[in-house]
Design a protein around this motif. Structure first.
Motif, PDB file in Angstrom:
ATOM      1  N   CYS A   4       0.823  -1.211   0.000  1.00 31.04           N
ATOM      2  CA  CYS A   4       0.000   0.000   0.000  1.00 31.04           C
ATOM      3  C   CYS A   4       0.858   1.262   0.000  1.00 31.04           C
ATOM      4  CB  CYS A   4      -0.898   0.046   1.236  1.00 31.04           C
ATOM      5  SG  CYS A   4      -1.933  -1.399   1.470  1.00 31.04           S
TER       6      CYS A   4
ATOM      7  N   VAL B 141       0.116   5.577   0.801  1.00 32.05           N
ATOM      8  CA  VAL B 141      -0.807   6.636   1.208  1.00 32.05           C
ATOM      9  C   VAL B 141      -0.267   7.962   0.674  1.00 32.05           C
ATOM     10  CG1 VAL B 141      -1.844   7.895   3.132  1.00 32.05           C
ATOM     11  CG2 VAL B 141      -1.516   5.409   3.294  1.00 32.05           C
TER      12      VAL B 141
ATOM     13  N   LEU C  96      -4.805   6.793   8.369  1.00 30.76           N
ATOM     14  CA  LEU C  96      -4.776   5.700   7.397  1.00 30.76           C
ATOM     15  C   LEU C  96      -3.601   4.760   7.661  1.00 30.76           C
ATOM     16  CD1 LEU C  96      -5.703   7.571   4.091  1.00 30.76           C
ATOM     17  CD2 LEU C  96      -7.091   5.881   5.312  1.00 30.76           C
TER      18      LEU C  96
ATOM     19  N   PHE D 184      -4.053   4.620  -1.398  1.00 35.47           N
ATOM     20  CA  PHE D 184      -4.981   5.482  -0.664  1.00 35.47           C
ATOM     21  C   PHE D 184      -4.641   6.918  -1.054  1.00 35.47           C
ATOM     22  CE2 PHE D 184      -4.599   1.616   1.778  1.00 35.47           C
ATOM     23  CZ  PHE D 184      -5.906   1.337   2.138  1.00 35.47           C
TER      24      PHE D 184
ATOM     25  N   ILE E 251      -8.205   3.792  -3.664  1.00 36.54           N
ATOM     26  CA  ILE E 251      -9.259   4.213  -2.742  1.00 36.54           C
ATOM     27  C   ILE E 251      -9.088   5.707  -2.524  1.00 36.54           C
ATOM     28  CG2 ILE E 251     -10.224   3.965  -0.427  1.00 36.54           C
ATOM     29  CD1 ILE E 251      -9.078   1.090  -0.423  1.00 36.54           C
TER      30      ILE E 251
ATOM     31  N   SER F 290     -10.038   9.524  -1.102  1.00 32.33           N
ATOM     32  CA  SER F 290     -10.596  10.114   0.120  1.00 32.33           C
ATOM     33  C   SER F 290     -10.645  11.629  -0.019  1.00 32.33           C
ATOM     34  CB  SER F 290      -9.752   9.735   1.342  1.00 32.33           C
ATOM     35  OG  SER F 290      -8.427  10.220   1.209  1.00 32.33           O
TER      36      SER F 290
ATOM     37  N   PHE G 221     -13.265   1.986   6.299  1.00 27.64           N
ATOM     38  CA  PHE G 221     -11.946   1.675   5.752  1.00 27.64           C
ATOM     39  C   PHE G 221     -11.867   0.191   5.392  1.00 27.64           C
ATOM     40  CE2 PHE G 221      -7.809  -0.206   6.738  1.00 27.64           C
ATOM     41  CZ  PHE G 221      -6.949   0.501   5.919  1.00 27.64           C
TER      42      PHE G 221
END
Length: 237
Positions: A4, A6, A17, A52, A76, A78, A106
């Protein structure tokens, strides 16, 4: 495991997150950025599963960043403003989170991303028993799994090193990682998958195969160490 990244210019939202990601043992945080341009540079040179991404950021906003990626992770989005949702879905994102992000929402978004990743069809690779068919230009080459020493990823290409040849194929490392049997092959770096039976020497930061040094990436160190401990190849450092 799902890697992942962010990207969010708000410190509190970014840290939240990061904490959520740590709670899911199937997620690995590869990196986190407050600067969207630095995040873009990282994504262009690294293979990531789940992104993210904040929408509203200075200089380069999330939607613009996403449009610049040739190969997009399961994304994803936000934001604090729901009016951006429609454009986000036009970019085929996995889900959309409204700030402040609560944990149960989440989890729902992550599950959607995982399902998307798990159903991706592997078009370039096919395994049959002890052999692997890999695309080389316009033809499929049949390789014996035992002959593969290691695989090196170079952006959109992979180089497959065998006992007698090197094959360059246009495809993602992730496809090969999924297709290859886990009892013989392990990804130990974002750029390397190795045949565990081909290891000659294990060092603290790298291994050697066929006189070539292959680094052990921090993200993959735990899985490799578990293999080493299981095989009882090394004692405690």
């Amino acid at each position: 495991m799902f890697t992942c990244v962010v990207i969010d210019d708000e410190p509190l939202a970014r840290r939240l997150l990061e904490e959520y990601i740590k709670k899911d043992e199937s997620l690995v945080l590869s990196s986190s950025f407050s600067d969207s341009y630095k995040g873009l540079q990282f994504l262009q040179s690294n293979e990531i599963d789940i992104l993210f991404l904040d929408i509203q950021m200075p200089d380069l906003n999330g939607l613009s960043l996403l449009k610049l990626l040739d190969k997009k992770p399961a994304t994803i989005l936000s934001t604090a403003f729901s009016e951006f949702a429609l454009e986000g879905y036009d970019l085929d994102v996995a889900d959309y989170l409204l700030k402040p992000v609560v944990f149960d929402r989440f989890v729902q978004a992550v599950e959607k991303a995982k399902k998307r990743l798990n159903v991706l069809r592997i078009n370039e690779v096919e395994t049959q028993g002890e052999t692997l068919f890999v695309k080389d230009g316009t033809k499929l080459v049949k390789l014996n799994l035992n002959d593969i020493l290691y695989i090196e990823g170079l952006k959109d290409y992979v180089s497959i090193y065998t006992k007698s040849q090197k094959i360059v194929s246009l495809q993602r490392m992730k496809n090969l990682e999924i297709a290859l049997p886990t009892d013989h092959f392990l990804r130990i770096h974002h750029s390397y998958i190795i045949n565990l039976n081909a290891i000659q020497t294990i060092h603290k930061e790298y291994i050697e195969i066929n006189q070539n040094s292959i680094p052990i990436g921090e993200t993959y160190r735990k899985a490799f160490r578990e293999y080493v401990d299981k095989q009882k190849l090394l004692g405690e450092p």
